[in-house]
Design a protein around this motif. Structure first.
Motif, PDB file in Angstrom:
ATOM      1  N   ARG A  55       0.854  -1.173   0.000  1.00  0.00           N
ATOM      2  CA  ARG A  55       0.000   0.000   0.000  1.00  0.00           C
ATOM      3  C   ARG A  55       0.902   1.239   0.000  1.00  0.00           C
ATOM      4  O   ARG A  55       2.122   1.139   0.014  1.00  0.00           O
ATOM      5  CB  ARG A  55      -0.936   0.011   1.224  1.00  0.00           C
ATOM      6  CG  ARG A  55      -0.214  -0.063   2.559  1.00  0.00           C
ATOM      7  CD  ARG A  55      -1.220  -0.152   3.709  1.00  0.00           C
ATOM      8  NE  ARG A  55      -1.983   1.073   3.830  1.00  0.00           N
ATOM      9  CZ  ARG A  55      -1.607   2.093   4.587  1.00  0.00           C
ATOM     10  NH1 ARG A  55      -0.467   2.033   5.257  1.00  0.00           N
ATOM     11  NH2 ARG A  55      -2.350   3.167   4.669  1.00  0.00           N
ATOM     12  N   GLY A  56       0.320   2.373   0.003  1.00  0.00           N
ATOM     13  CA  GLY A  56       1.100   3.601  -0.039  1.00  0.00           C
ATOM     14  C   GLY A  56       1.704   3.810  -1.413  1.00  0.00           C
ATOM     15  O   GLY A  56       1.281   3.233  -2.401  1.00  0.00           O
ATOM     16  N   ASP A  59       2.435  19.609   7.615  1.00  0.00           N
ATOM     17  CA  ASP A  59       3.014  18.953   6.447  1.00  0.00           C
ATOM     18  C   ASP A  59       2.366  17.592   6.243  1.00  0.00           C
ATOM     19  O   ASP A  59       1.879  16.954   7.171  1.00  0.00           O
ATOM     20  CB  ASP A  59       4.525  18.773   6.622  1.00  0.00           C
ATOM     21  CG  ASP A  59       5.283  20.086   6.551  1.00  0.00           C
ATOM     22  OD1 ASP A  59       4.787  21.023   5.900  1.00  0.00           O
ATOM     23  OD2 ASP A  59       6.367  20.171   7.162  1.00  0.00           O
ATOM     24  N   ALA A  60       2.351  17.142   5.022  1.00  0.00           N
ATOM     25  CA  ALA A  60       1.720  15.865   4.672  1.00  0.00           C
ATOM     26  C   ALA A  60       2.423  14.689   5.315  1.00  0.00           C
ATOM     27  O   ALA A  60       1.787  13.659   5.586  1.00  0.00           O
ATOM     28  CB  ALA A  60       1.698  15.696   3.152  1.00  0.00           C
ATOM     29  N   ASN A  83       4.248  18.424  -0.336  1.00  0.00           N
ATOM     30  CA  ASN A  83       2.905  18.713   0.175  1.00  0.00           C
ATOM     31  C   ASN A  83       1.900  18.864  -0.957  1.00  0.00           C
ATOM     32  O   ASN A  83       0.774  18.360  -0.883  1.00  0.00           O
ATOM     33  CB  ASN A  83       2.919  19.987   1.016  1.00  0.00           C
ATOM     34  CG  ASN A  83       3.484  19.773   2.403  1.00  0.00           C
ATOM     35  OD1 ASN A  83       3.411  18.674   2.954  1.00  0.00           O
ATOM     36  ND2 ASN A  83       4.055  20.820   2.986  1.00  0.00           N
ATOM     37  N   ALA A  84       2.293  19.569  -2.014  1.00  0.00           N
ATOM     38  CA  ALA A  84       1.378  19.788  -3.137  1.00  0.00           C
ATOM     39  C   ALA A  84       0.961  18.475  -3.784  1.00  0.00           C
ATOM     40  O   ALA A  84      -0.222  18.259  -4.083  1.00  0.00           O
ATOM     41  CB  ALA A  84       2.033  20.699  -4.173  1.00  0.00           C
ATOM     42  N   LEU A  85       1.936  17.581  -3.999  1.00  0.00           N
ATOM     43  CA  LEU A  85       1.594  16.299  -4.625  1.00  0.00           C
ATOM     44  C   LEU A  85       0.757  15.429  -3.703  1.00  0.00           C
ATOM     45  O   LEU A  85      -0.133  14.695  -4.163  1.00  0.00           O
ATOM     46  CB  LEU A  85       2.868  15.560  -5.041  1.00  0.00           C
ATOM     47  CG  LEU A  85       3.311  15.774  -6.501  1.00  0.00           C
ATOM     48  CD1 LEU A  85       3.582  17.241  -6.776  1.00  0.00           C
ATOM     49  CD2 LEU A  85       4.564  14.946  -6.815  1.00  0.00           C
ATOM     50  N   GLU A 132       1.285   9.235  -1.582  1.00  0.00           N
ATOM     51  CA  GLU A 132       0.663   8.911  -0.299  1.00  0.00           C
ATOM     52  C   GLU A 132       1.673   8.510   0.763  1.00  0.00           C
ATOM     53  O   GLU A 132       1.332   8.390   1.924  1.00  0.00           O
ATOM     54  CB  GLU A 132      -0.351   7.772  -0.468  1.00  0.00           C
ATOM     55  CG  GLU A 132      -1.579   8.159  -1.270  1.00  0.00           C
ATOM     56  CD  GLU A 132      -2.566   7.014  -1.389  1.00  0.00           C
ATOM     57  OE1 GLU A 132      -2.183   5.882  -1.023  1.00  0.00           O
ATOM     58  OE2 GLU A 132      -3.679   7.233  -1.859  1.00  0.00           O
ATOM     59  N   GLY A 133       2.910   8.284   0.418  1.00  0.00           N
ATOM     60  CA  GLY A 133       3.915   7.876   1.386  1.00  0.00           C
ATOM     61  C   GLY A 133       3.887   6.387   1.675  1.00  0.00           C
ATOM     62  O   GLY A 133       3.203   5.605   1.011  1.00  0.00           O
TER      63      GLY A 133
END
Length: 492
Positions: free
Chosen positions: A15-16, A144-145, A158-160, A167-168
């Motif tokens: 996932r991610g 921050d994301a 952050n924008a993406l 998604e990391g």
């Protein structure tokens, strides 16, 4: 004829970022009416998606003009020998790539360097910035994301993330220093394209024999549109490391795909005006204008062709043509020598042309005579036509060796220039004047008032009969005398 002017397996996740293959694209951003149409303002019909043998390599002509694909000197000193140079130059024009500080006052691109996840985010975010897509807004104080992101790439990561492109990892981190492998790269790029278009990309399954479970769907999508081609042995090598040079080509081809859809700026139309409606037949007509993209913004480094169509008894004839490149803000500035007869009428057509197009001098690429005998511009090239005329030639004064303070004939004072006949038999006209700082010029060489006077005095004393130099006054008149660049050098 008229004159021619490879990624570690432990990064594969369930996932991610490492676990998404295909994805449901985001809704189409508002105000993107152009997404359904192909932009043909630069003659890009050939760039549309035709049936191709897979894998194939799409070009970048829609994303970048010929001028933007090759600069002299190169945008970075270390890219001259890479086969990805055109793509790197292209992305430099769009400010997607900015190079690295080499510590010697120059910035280098380091084409063989690896691409990490932080830089990958910035590549993608900057690439989308000039087009139609608007990233979701962030408010001051928004977290921050990801908790592990630092340095200059944070805003782009952050924008993406806000756009759903990244998604990391399952641990909640982004891991920005990890290298980007070719499989993961495909997911970054394919998601970005689908985010902009709001539609799912076509797919070409089976293009490469070395399929992987994680990113294969996105690899197949990019193969279908010519963004990825694979290795020489026919494999894709999804775990291979992506270099900075290769990344430029992936991004540039992706922008080409978006440009053909009208979602990335292209040179779209030309605005043009003449400085005067008429000119003496032995002088020049001068023009200025601007190249605009499909969003009404000035387009830098657009390739523009101009054609001079002269009215004759047999219809229109192209008597002059050439190619120029727009400046900052899309500005245009060009001229042509009449070589005309009094009463001649010219229709000057200017249009945008594609990066891979080449024309004969008398080609009617911008405009052509229609069935009614009228000259008509080609709409798919954003053509503008300006009509100018020619009057009787002027007869400039000729300086005698013993003459100095006489009134110059101001036959063309635009931009502080005069055209004055010389007493040198083999040279008809020379261009003189002053620049924006009111510095004097002799044969195009900048000098100052003292040196100018010295040079004039020296030539007068010697009775030399060289080309003339002009001291232009505000009213368009001035003094001219005999002086050369060599005389100026002697006076320094």
């Amino acid at each position: 004829m008229p004159p021619q002017q490879k990624l570690d397996r432990n990064e594969q996740r369930t996932r991610g970022d490492e676990g998404r293959g295909g994805r449901r694209p985001l809704a189409l951003a508002s105000g993107l009416a152009l997404a359904a149409t192909t932009v043909l303002g630069t003659g890009l019909a050939s760039a549309q998606e035709d049936e191709q043998d897979l894998p194939y390599e799409r070009g970048i002509a829609a994303a970048c003009t010929a001028a933007a694909q090759s600069s002299d000197p190169p945008a970075f000193p270390d890219i001259a020998d890479t086969p990805h140079r055109a793509a790197i130059e292209c992305l430099a024009r769009w400010e997607v790539v900015k190079g690295r500080d080499a510590g010697d006052g120059e910035r280098r691109y380091a084409p063989g360097g690896r691409v990490d996840r932080a830089a990958m985010a910035s590549y993608v975010a900057r690439a989308l910035a000039p087009g139609t897509y608007e990233f979701p807004p962030r408010e001051d104080g928004d977290p921050d994301a990801f908790p592990d992101i630092v340095d200059v790439h944070v805003p782009n990561i952050n924008a993406l993330a806000d756009a759903g492109i990244v998604e990391g990892y399952p641990d909640g981190n982004y891991h920005q220093t990890r290298s980007v492998p070719r499989g993961q790269m495909a997911s970054y790029v394919a998601r970005a394209i689908e985010t902009v278009t709001g539609t799912e990309l076509p797919s070409a399954p089976g293009t490469f024999p070395d399929e992987v479970p994680v990113h294969q769907e996105n690899i197949d999508k990019l193969a279908a549109i010519g963004v990825v081609q694979g290795r020489e042995d026919g494999t894709y090598d999804p775990q291979g490391v992506v270099t900075r040079a290769a990344m430029a080509s992936y991004i540039a081809r992706s922008l080409d795909y978006l440009a053909v859809l009208g979602l990335h700026p292209v040179p779209y139309e030309v605005e043009l005006s003449a400085e005067s409606d008429e000119q003496p037949a032995n002088l020049r007509h001068r023009f200025d204008g601007q190249v605009l993209d499909q969003f009404g913004r000035g387009y830098f480094q657009a390739d523009v062709r101009f054609e001079v169509h002269r009215e004759t008894a047999d219809g229109y004839q192209v008597v002059n043509s050439g190619e120029i490149v727009s400046g900052l803000g899309g500005e245009l500035d060009f001229s042509y020598l009449g070589e005309a007869q009094a009463g001649d009428v010219d229709h000057v057509a200017a249009c945008t042309v594609g990066a891979n197009e080449d024309f004969e001098p008398d080609a009617t690429a911008c405009a052509a005579e229609n069935d009614d005998g009228e000259l008509e511009g080609h709409d798919d090239r954003g053509t503008t036509i300006v009509t100018v005329g020619w009057t009787e030639p002027v007869e400039p004064s000729v300086a005698e060796p013993d003459e100095y303070m006489v009134e110059a004939i101001a036959v063309d004072t635009s931009a502080g220039l005069l055209y004055v006949q010389t007493i040198t038999p083999d040279r008809d006209f020379l261009e003189f004047g002053y620049d924006v700082n009111n510095d004097f010029q002799v044969e195009g060489q900048d000098t100052d008032a003292y040196v100018f006077g010295c040079a004039v005095e020296a030539t007068l004393d010697a009775g030399a009969q060289h080309s003339m130099s002009i001291l232009l006054e505000d009213d368009g008149t001035g003094s001219y005398a005999l002086a050369t660049a060599a005389d100026v050098d002697a006076c320094w």
